[in-house]
Design a protein around this motif. Structure first.
Motif, short mmCIF file in Angstrom:
data_model
loop_
_atom_site.label_atom_id
_atom_site.label_comp_id
_atom_site.label_asym_id
_atom_site.label_seq_id
_atom_site.Cartn_x
_atom_site.Cartn_y
_atom_site.Cartn_z
N GLU A 214 0.82 -1.31 -0.12
CA GLU A 214 0.22 0.11 -0.04
C GLU A 214 0.70 1.25 -0.13
O GLU A 214 0.56 2.17 -0.77
N ARG B 232 -5.25 3.26 -12.49
CA ARG B 232 -6.38 2.23 -12.11
C ARG B 232 -6.04 0.77 -12.94
O ARG B 232 -6.39 0.03 -11.93
N PHE C 156 2.81 1.80 -3.45
CA PHE C 156 1.60 2.34 -4.33
C PHE C 156 1.60 3.84 -4.17
O PHE C 156 1.55 4.56 -5.13
N ARG D 230 -6.77 -1.15 -2.57
CA ARG D 230 -7.14 -2.50 -3.49
C ARG D 230 -5.90 -3.50 -3.82
O ARG D 230 -5.74 -4.55 -3.84
N PHE D 231 -4.89 -2.52 -4.13
CA PHE D 231 -3.59 -3.20 -4.75
C PHE D 231 -2.96 -3.91 -3.51
O PHE D 231 -2.72 -5.20 -3.80
N VAL E 148 -4.08 -1.70 -11.07
CA VAL E 148 -4.77 -2.21 -9.90
C VAL E 148 -5.70 -3.31 -10.62
O VAL E 148 -5.76 -4.54 -9.83
N LEU F 71 -7.32 2.95 -4.30
CA LEU F 71 -6.68 2.11 -5.24
C LEU F 71 -5.52 1.38 -4.62
O LEU F 71 -5.44 0.13 -4.74
#
Ligand code: ATP
Length: 476
Positions: free
Chosen positions: A335, A441, A338, A414-415, A444, A411
């Motif tokens: 996280e 986007r 990212f 989610r990643f 991901v 994002l």
């Protein structure tokens, strides 16, 4: 001359050849006297300094000289494109470059798919340079070169490597300091290391052994080397890669397992640093006896990917005092990395937010450095940190879309959810993000597919390795 003739005539000698010889002697003597007089007159006007290339000051001086405008008019120089750039010490001169002056933006442009590079005129290191500098005050030149170098060092970490041929230390480049918050690691680990180093550096006067070893071990690509570079920047220290030289530096032994494996005999008083720059490493690799002594006043950092291969004697206090294990990426790190990669702009108030995904960031992210503080690291020279909003990059089809902070946070979450805990290296994640740096986007959306491909590639490599070793075993 007539007197000489009169003297030689009764002896029956050929006077004309003797006369010629005497003329030559007189002319030769006059020329030599004039030469010596001119040299001593020149030396009387010119200060002379010999800077040996093995001295660290040599690099400072060359760096400073390369930046002097007059350098472009020198008749003796080297041409380089190798180290010209914002992150390198050797900037191009302002000398004869006028005709092909390029600004920063031009430098980022691609020409036939390759980045344009400036040509720099560098002083040639193996010759004598006669330099007239502001009233020929050599001392002033030297001090100015030193000041310039130190100013530069405020923003960079200088790296020195052992020179095997001449058994001396060579300046190997300077890297832009990398902020600690660009290293995605548990803050407690970073803080512990930084505080420990600072305590150690302050303890010189206590009269206790003034050395401290840190062993960073763990999987490849997990940030061991990056953390050391970042610490060096924070502490204002240079890095010596297998160095014996001065106090007040970080000594870095990379891939320690290549030298200090189990079974290599070692001096009982050894403390972890080699006695001779590269000879020791070479001896160690040969498996012969390695005798070690550590100089005082240095932080010794060593890295290894194979802690199990290390000689247990290394763990004795006084050799390696602090051990830190580096693992593959956790979800928390995924996280964080990212967020390091993708720039964001502050979210508008939740009511006016147009993003359907403007949920609050995950709870774990509160421990991470904020996106804005990570963006400060754009000057770090790390490619992962070069996407700040409002940077001077030219707008292009490949520009990074600037999403809202809330969307990036979502994002990132989610990643992280898609990344299996402790399976992929942080460097691997970085590579994937770098490949997708303009597509946050999609990056991901496609991460599951990438993980699958990585697993397949790993399985294939493993199979091939097994086949090779099976084949080798079957050979007579
Ligand atoms: N925890 C991390 N935080 C930020 N970047 C990381 C981290 N781990 C790895 N990276 C990135 O991955 C790349 C490799 O990292 P680094 O060389 O520091 O790993 P390493 O553990 O020293 O690897 P090796 O053991 O193979 O030498 C660097 O570009 C670095 O920016």
């Amino acid at each position: 001359m007539e007197a000489v003739k009169g003297f030689l005539a009764p002896l029956g000698l050929n006077t004309s050849s003797i006369q010629d010889t005497l003329k030559l002697v007189v002319i030769g003597g006059t020329v030599e006297t004039a030469r010596r007089a001119s040299i001593s007159a020149w030396n009387g006007f010119v200060d002379c300094a010999h800077v040996h290339s093995s001295l660290l000051f040599f690099d400072r001086l060359m760096h400073w000289l390369s930046k002097q405008p007059a350098w472009g008019r020198s008749r003796e120089f080297e041409i380089t494109t190798r180290s010209v750039g914002r992150n390198q010490l050797n900037q191009s001169t302002t000398g004869d470059l006028d005709e092909e002056e390029m600004d920063e933006e031009d430098e980022n442009e691609l020409e036939h798919g390759r980045r344009k590079r400036k040509v720099a005129f560098m002083p040639s290191p193996d010759t004598t340079h006669t330099i007239y500098y502001r009233g020929h005050w050599l001392k002033r030149l030297v001090l100015e070169a030193k000041r310039e170098y130190e100013k530069d060092a405020e923003h960079r970490v200088h790296i020195f490597m052992a020179d095997t041929t001449y058994a001396c230390w060579r300046w190997n480049g300077a890297r832009q300091k990398r902020p600690m918050n660009s290293i995605v690691l548990e803050p407690a680990v970073k803080e512990m290391l930084l505080a420990d180093c600072r305590d150690f550096l302050r303890s010189e006067d206590w009269g206790i052994p003034f050395r401290r070893g840190y062993l960073l071990h763990g999987v490849p690509g997990s940030g061991k080397t990056s953390l050391i570079h970042s610490l060096a920047g924070e502490l204002g220290l240079d890095i010596y890669v297998v160095s014996l030289s001065s106090k007040g530096c970080i000594l870095l032994l990379e891939d320690l397992d290549a030298a200090f494996t189990r079974g290599i005999s070692r001096d009982s008083t050894s403390t972890g640093a080699p006695t001779a720059p590269t000879k020791a490493a070479a001896e160690a690799n040969d498996g012969s006896t390695l005798s070690l002594t550590a100089a005082e006043g240095r932080l010794l950092f060593a890295t290894t990917n194979h802690i199990e291969r290390l000689d247990p004697a290394l763990s004795r206090p006084g050799r390696m005092d602090v051990w830190v294990n580096f693992t593959n990426a956790t979800k928390w790190q995924a996280e964080g990395i990212f967020k390091c990669f993708f720039p964001s702009r502050p979210s508008e108030s939740s009511s006016s937010s147009s993003s359907p995904s403007s949920s609050s960031p995950s709870s774990s992210s509160s421990a991470l450095p904020s996106t804005s503080s990570l963006l400060l690291s754009t000057s770090s020279g790390d490619t992962s940190q070069k996407n700040p909003p409002g940077s001077r990059r030219k707008a292009s089809a490949h520009a990074v879309p600037i999403l809202e902070e809330a969307e990036i946070a979502q994002l990132a979450k989610r990643f992280a959810d898609a990344i299996p805990e402790g399976e992929m290296s942080v460097a691997g994640l970085q590579g994937y993000l770098l490949k997708n740096k303009t597509r946050p986007r999609e990056c991901v959306e496609e991460v599951g597919e990438w993980i699958q491909q990585e697993r397949e590639a790993r399985a294939r490599i493993k199979r091939e390795k097994e086949e090779v070793s099976e084949f080798a075993r079957r050979q007579p």
